[in-house]
Design a protein around this motif. Structure first.
Motif, PDB file in Angstrom:
ATOM      1  N   THR A  22      -5.935   9.595   5.762  1.00  0.00           N
ATOM      2  CA  THR A  22      -6.407   8.208   5.768  1.00  0.00           C
ATOM      3  C   THR A  22      -6.480   7.610   4.364  1.00  0.00           C
ATOM      4  O   THR A  22      -6.712   6.414   4.224  1.00  0.00           O
ATOM      5  CB  THR A  22      -7.796   8.093   6.440  1.00  0.00           C
ATOM      6  OG1 THR A  22      -8.731   8.876   5.695  1.00  0.00           O
ATOM      7  CG2 THR A  22      -7.744   8.576   7.885  1.00  0.00           C
ATOM      8  N   ASP A  23      -6.272   8.414   3.327  1.00  0.00           N
ATOM      9  CA  ASP A  23      -6.277   7.891   1.957  1.00  0.00           C
ATOM     10  C   ASP A  23      -5.061   7.005   1.727  1.00  0.00           C
ATOM     11  O   ASP A  23      -3.965   7.283   2.239  1.00  0.00           O
ATOM     12  CB  ASP A  23      -6.260   9.028   0.928  1.00  0.00           C
ATOM     13  CG  ASP A  23      -7.608   9.698   0.760  1.00  0.00           C
ATOM     14  OD1 ASP A  23      -8.617   9.121   1.219  1.00  0.00           O
ATOM     15  OD2 ASP A  23      -7.653  10.788   0.168  1.00  0.00           O
ATOM     16  N   PHE A  24      -5.272   5.952   0.954  1.00  0.00           N
ATOM     17  CA  PHE A  24      -4.146   5.096   0.570  1.00  0.00           C
ATOM     18  C   PHE A  24      -4.498   4.377  -0.731  1.00  0.00           C
ATOM     19  O   PHE A  24      -5.658   4.280  -1.123  1.00  0.00           O
ATOM     20  CB  PHE A  24      -3.782   4.084   1.665  1.00  0.00           C
ATOM     21  CG  PHE A  24      -4.827   3.032   1.889  1.00  0.00           C
ATOM     22  CD1 PHE A  24      -4.721   1.791   1.265  1.00  0.00           C
ATOM     23  CD2 PHE A  24      -5.913   3.263   2.719  1.00  0.00           C
ATOM     24  CE1 PHE A  24      -5.682   0.805   1.464  1.00  0.00           C
ATOM     25  CE2 PHE A  24      -6.880   2.294   2.922  1.00  0.00           C
ATOM     26  CZ  PHE A  24      -6.769   1.058   2.292  1.00  0.00           C
ATOM     27  N   ILE A  25      -3.468   3.895  -1.386  1.00  0.00           N
ATOM     28  CA  ILE A  25      -3.596   3.163  -2.647  1.00  0.00           C
ATOM     29  C   ILE A  25      -3.107   1.740  -2.414  1.00  0.00           C
ATOM     30  O   ILE A  25      -2.070   1.533  -1.777  1.00  0.00           O
ATOM     31  CB  ILE A  25      -2.730   3.811  -3.748  1.00  0.00           C
ATOM     32  CG1 ILE A  25      -3.199   5.228  -4.045  1.00  0.00           C
ATOM     33  CG2 ILE A  25      -2.744   2.963  -5.014  1.00  0.00           C
ATOM     34  CD1 ILE A  25      -2.263   5.988  -4.959  1.00  0.00           C
ATOM     35  N   GLU A  26      -3.841   0.775  -2.937  1.00  0.00           N
ATOM     36  CA  GLU A  26      -3.382  -0.613  -2.928  1.00  0.00           C
ATOM     37  C   GLU A  26      -2.698  -0.892  -4.264  1.00  0.00           C
ATOM     38  O   GLU A  26      -3.123  -0.392  -5.306  1.00  0.00           O
ATOM     39  CB  GLU A  26      -4.558  -1.561  -2.738  1.00  0.00           C
ATOM     40  CG  GLU A  26      -5.201  -1.428  -1.371  1.00  0.00           C
ATOM     41  CD  GLU A  26      -6.379  -2.368  -1.191  1.00  0.00           C
ATOM     42  OE1 GLU A  26      -7.001  -2.766  -2.195  1.00  0.00           O
ATOM     43  OE2 GLU A  26      -6.661  -2.702  -0.034  1.00  0.00           O
TER      44      GLU A  26
ATOM     45  N   GLU B 154       8.955   6.909  -2.678  1.00  0.00           N
ATOM     46  CA  GLU B 154       8.130   7.025  -1.475  1.00  0.00           C
ATOM     47  C   GLU B 154       8.313   5.759  -0.647  1.00  0.00           C
ATOM     48  O   GLU B 154       8.718   4.721  -1.169  1.00  0.00           O
ATOM     49  CB  GLU B 154       6.644   7.171  -1.838  1.00  0.00           C
ATOM     50  CG  GLU B 154       6.258   8.497  -2.440  1.00  0.00           C
ATOM     51  CD  GLU B 154       6.093   9.603  -1.403  1.00  0.00           C
ATOM     52  OE1 GLU B 154       6.458   9.399  -0.217  1.00  0.00           O
ATOM     53  OE2 GLU B 154       5.615  10.675  -1.787  1.00  0.00           O
ATOM     54  N   THR B 155       7.971   5.842   0.629  1.00  0.00           N
ATOM     55  CA  THR B 155       7.981   4.668   1.495  1.00  0.00           C
ATOM     56  C   THR B 155       6.595   4.046   1.448  1.00  0.00           C
ATOM     57  O   THR B 155       5.596   4.710   1.698  1.00  0.00           O
ATOM     58  CB  THR B 155       8.345   5.057   2.939  1.00  0.00           C
ATOM     59  OG1 THR B 155       9.634   5.686   2.926  1.00  0.00           O
ATOM     60  CG2 THR B 155       8.386   3.836   3.842  1.00  0.00           C
ATOM     61  N   VAL B 156       6.551   2.757   1.099  1.00  0.00           N
ATOM     62  CA  VAL B 156       5.278   2.041   1.007  1.00  0.00           C
ATOM     63  C   VAL B 156       4.951   1.401   2.357  1.00  0.00           C
ATOM     64  O   VAL B 156       5.750   1.455   3.288  1.00  0.00           O
ATOM     65  CB  VAL B 156       5.299   0.996  -0.145  1.00  0.00           C
ATOM     66  CG1 VAL B 156       5.411   1.694  -1.495  1.00  0.00           C
ATOM     67  CG2 VAL B 156       6.425  -0.006   0.028  1.00  0.00           C
TER      68      VAL B 156
ATOM     69  N   THR C 229       0.848  -1.198   0.000  1.00  0.00           N
ATOM     70  CA  THR C 229       0.000   0.000   0.000  1.00  0.00           C
ATOM     71  C   THR C 229       0.881   1.246   0.000  1.00  0.00           C
ATOM     72  O   THR C 229       2.066   1.187   0.362  1.00  0.00           O
ATOM     73  CB  THR C 229      -0.922   0.044   1.231  1.00  0.00           C
ATOM     74  OG1 THR C 229      -0.111   0.028   2.410  1.00  0.00           O
ATOM     75  CG2 THR C 229      -1.893  -1.128   1.249  1.00  0.00           C
ATOM     76  N   LEU C 230       0.261   2.356  -0.376  1.00  0.00           N
ATOM     77  CA  LEU C 230       0.937   3.648  -0.332  1.00  0.00           C
ATOM     78  C   LEU C 230      -0.010   4.639   0.331  1.00  0.00           C
ATOM     79  O   LEU C 230      -1.081   4.943  -0.206  1.00  0.00           O
ATOM     80  CB  LEU C 230       1.304   4.123  -1.735  1.00  0.00           C
ATOM     81  CG  LEU C 230       1.994   5.480  -1.808  1.00  0.00           C
ATOM     82  CD1 LEU C 230       3.360   5.435  -1.126  1.00  0.00           C
ATOM     83  CD2 LEU C 230       2.141   5.926  -3.254  1.00  0.00           C
TER      84      LEU C 230
END
Length: 128
Positions: A81-85, A112-114, A46-47
């Motif tokens: 709280t948003d994130f990308i899978e 970026e740090t995942v 996730t990011l």
């Protein structure tokens, strides 16, 4: 056996491994085969701090590979709280260069740090 400088540099490029976080078409086996000539196995990750939007792709070479007119794009979010899978891939230096050429001008590559704590390259919205 003697090696030329070009052969030595090429070998070094192939041995350098980069982590790439993919949330879109780079996860497609068809796109991977067309870009890298191989299927890249990824691990789910996730990011945080990003959300997805869509952009219209008009570049014919990208459309031919992905077969998608609209593709996702990562946008920095104000909402914590948003994130990308997505998937975390290991690719070579030369594959990273190939990926730079595959991505259209609306994207740019950053590190970026995942979620797993690793630093990875990711293509996000280019802000001008």
């Amino acid at each position: 056996m003697a090696y030329s400088i070009i052969e030595v540099e090429k070998n070094a490029m192939e041995k350098t491994i980069h982590l790439l976080f993919s949330y879109g078409t780079l996860g497609s086996e068809k796109v991977q085969l067309e870009n890298y000539g191989r299927i890249v196995k990824g691990k789910r990750d996730t990011l945080a701090g990003y959300r997805l939007d869509k952009i219209q792709i008009t570049e014919s070479s990208v459309l031919a590979k992905s077969q998608l007119e609209y593709q996702p794009i990562a946008i920095k979010s104000e909402n914590k709280t948003d994130f990308i899978e997505g998937l975390l891939f290991e690719i070579t230096e030369s594959e990273l260069v190939i990926t730079d050429h595959y991505e259209v001008s609306q994207y740019h590559r950053i590190r970026e740090t995942v979620g797993s704590g690793k630093k990875a390259w990711i293509y996000v919205e280019k802000i001008e």
